[in-house]
Design a protein around this motif. Structure first.
Motif: not given
Length: 626
Positions: A294, A296, A350, A372, A458
């Motif tokens: 994503d 992030d 992640h 997340p 997140s």
């Protein structure tokens, strides 16, 4: 003088209370005798009060100043015939200082330490200290109540200390003849690299008091030249930064990276070389794996590469069993991703934190596990949001506290947690809606020297996208996380030199790699004739860094429990030309302190006071008074 005035005033008051009213009375029998008695009483009380007040017996004379002579090696830089300049320095010190100040003036030498001396020491002293620190001399002068006379070449490491010098202090400087001198000021090399990777070696080049010619910066790896770059001409005391890309040869070793500056007409060769050690391995230093990429991930990867300053490989799973290389989006198999992740010294996962690169790697790998938050439901009609908003609240005591204590907690955007982070030490607490109970959002743990950070939630990219203080907080948070994790990436050595440039005359910083708080290492100088091994013991306690005393320039082999390392100590910073940081002349007006003989130090004032009191008593008896 004020003590004598107070003593005299007290004597007059005592005489008035004893005899003033009777002398003024109309029936006073012997006014002349009464005035004599009053004078005797005033004189006696004045002498006694002066003794009690510590009044001076003579005129005060200022104390001789403390003479501090800079004995740093910078006196000998770029002078051509060094012995001739040292003789000139000694004459300057003798003629301008030793003979100009009173004979009882204390004399000290400053540089990398403070030591006492005298005029005879100047005749045989050769300035060779590896630093120019004057703070101890300023503190010594203040404690003695003396002004400070500093003899220096103007190149001071802590020139701001002179702002606290006692009144009456001054600076005497022997002007150095400016010469054409180009020097290496700093060298930035990644602390570790992977074979066949391209790294950037950055060097800062500076000039002395005369403009320099164009030159060449050469980079050598284990004595073999691997890169070069032209160096432009520089104005006096100007500097520039030169970056040289270098391809690291394969091989698991500790490599010596050396930068050599070549400039025509350079008069000082001792500041033209800098070197440092770099860990080279066949495994990648850092691997980032995301099973649910994503925004992030994009923002954090930017900080990861900037914080570590080493090549970092990232792999993204965009669909079940479909992997891509971050950046080029080239396809790659999951087996290849696991193989590369297993070879990494630091792994960031992640998404699905249950994802593992393979058996047998978890014990020696430092990791960051990032969970997340799950997707949130879409808000229904009439609802503002269904996203639970968690706000950063505090940074409790942890290895990362120093970097996070200044975060602007009251102005950071919210994030969405995936649950409390599990670890031995909480790094960052968050509150639901700024009012709930604090929950750990980031936590750490360490097992056998391998460090792990657990991150929950997140939306951290919102900090970076807002810019300003929020972006700075985002960089500080993730930079601190990755710095801490990378410092323990599978390195089980009990202690090793901390990455960075080390110079003679400066303390050496050591970093703990294992779990022991008390560590002993053996340090052996390369090329030394005969046994030249020292034993250093570090008491880390709860800290991860410790300092040792400065070492002489050279290359040292360090052997300790868990493995060996290499320490490179470069020539002292005193050989690097710098613009003078202090001005000649007085620093402040006034006198720091003065000496005067005290009345109480003599015996006759006590006898005088006794005689005055006895004389008053006899006069009172003659007048018929009690």
């Amino acid at each position: 003088m004020i003590r004598w005035i107070l003593a005299l005033a007290l004597g007059l008051v005592a005489a008035w209370f004893a005899y003033g009213r009777s002398a003024a009375a109309p029936r006073a029998q012997t006014p002349a005798l009464t005035w004599l008695l009053a004078a005797l009483r005033a004189a006696a009380v004045t002498v006694v009060a002066a003794l009690l007040f510590g009044a001076p017996m003579g005129r005060a004379t200022p104390r001789a100043p403390l003479v501090a002579i800079d004995a740093s090696a910078s006196w000998r830089r770029a002078v051509g015939d060094e012995s001739t300049y040292v003789q000139r320095w000694r004459r300057f010190v003798n003629d301008s200082v030793v003979r100009a100040v009173p004979g009882d003036a204390p004399l000290v030498f400053v540089g990398d330490s403070l030591r006492d001396g005298d005029g005879d020491d100047v005749a045989s002293l050769t300035p060779r200290d590896g630093a120019s620190r004057i703070r101890p001399a300023v503190d010594r002068a203040a404690s003695l109540g003396r002004s400070l006379v500093l003899v220096t070449d103007g190149e001071i490491d802590d020139a701001d200390a002179l702002s606290e010098a006692p009144p009456g202090s001054r600076v005497m400087r022997l002007a150095m003849e400016p010469r054409r001198d180009a020097a290496l000021i700093d060298l930035a090399v990644p602390p570790s690299a992977t074979g066949a990777d391209t790294i950037t070696v950055a060097a800062t080049v500076g000039a002395g008091g005369v403009a320099t010619n164009e030159g060449t910066l050469r980079v050598r790896l284990d004595g073999v030249e691997v890169g070069a770059s032209p160096v432009p001409a520089l104005a006096p005391f100007a500097s520039t930064r030169i970056a040289v890309p270098v391809v690291v040869p394969r091989g698991d070793r500790t490599a010596l990276v050396q930068a050599v500056l070549e400039v025509a007409s350079d008069v000082e060769p001792r500041n033209d070389t800098l070197a440092t050690a770099m860990e080279v391995g066949d495994k990648p230093t850092a691997v980032f794996v995301s099973t649910s990429p994503d925004i992030d991930v994009r923002e954090v990867l930017t900080v990861l590469r900037g914080a570590l300053d080493v090549p970092t490989r990232a792999y993204l799973r965009i669909a079940p069993n479909v992997w891509r290389v971050e950046g080029s989006l080239a396809p790659i198999s999951e087996a290849e991703v696991k193989a590369r992740a297993a070879a990494a010294g630091m792994l960031v996962v992640h998404g699905d934190t249950a994802w593992r690169p393979g058996a047998g790697t978890a014990a020696t790998m430092s990791r960051a596990l990032w969970v997340p938050a799950p997707p949130t439901q879409i808000a229904k009609a009439g609802e503002l949001t269904r996203v639970p908003e968690w706000y950063a609240a505090s940074a409790p005591a942890s290895p990362l506290m120093a970097a996070l204590s200044a975060l602007p907690f009251d102005s950071l955007p919210p994030v969405t947690l995936a649950g409390p982070a599990r670890g031995n030490q909480t790094v960052l607490n968050m509150r639901l809606g700024k009012s709930g109970e604090p929950q750990p959002a980031i936590a750490t743990r360490e097992v056998n020297g391998a460090r792990t950070v657990v991150i929950s939630g997140s939306g951290y990219a919102g900090w970076s996208l807002r810019a300003g203080r929020s972006r700075d907080a985002f960089t500080a948070l993730w930079g601190a996380i990755f710095d801490w994790v990378s410092a323990g990436r599978g390195d089980l050595r009990a202690a090793r030199p901390a990455p960075g440039l080390v110079r003679a005359g400066e303390p050496v910083l050591w970093r703990r790699g294992g779990t022991d708080s008390v560590v002993t290492v053996q340090v052996a100088a390369r090329g030394a004739t005969g046994p030249k091994t020292d034993s250093l013991t570090f008491r880390f306690g709860t800290q991860y860094d410790a300092q040792s005393t400065p070492l002489a320039a050279g290359v040292y082999d360090v052997q300790g429990r868990g493995g060996a390392s290499v320490l490179v100590v470069n020539a002292s910073r005193e050989w690097v030309p710098r613009a003078p940081s202090v001005s000649v002349g007085p620093l402040s007006r006034g006198v720091a302190g003065s000496d005067a003989p005290r009345l109480a130090d003599a015996g006759w004032p006590f006898v005088l006071a006794l005689l005055l009191l006895c004389g008053e008593w006899l006069a009172r008896r003659a007048a018929g008074q009690r």
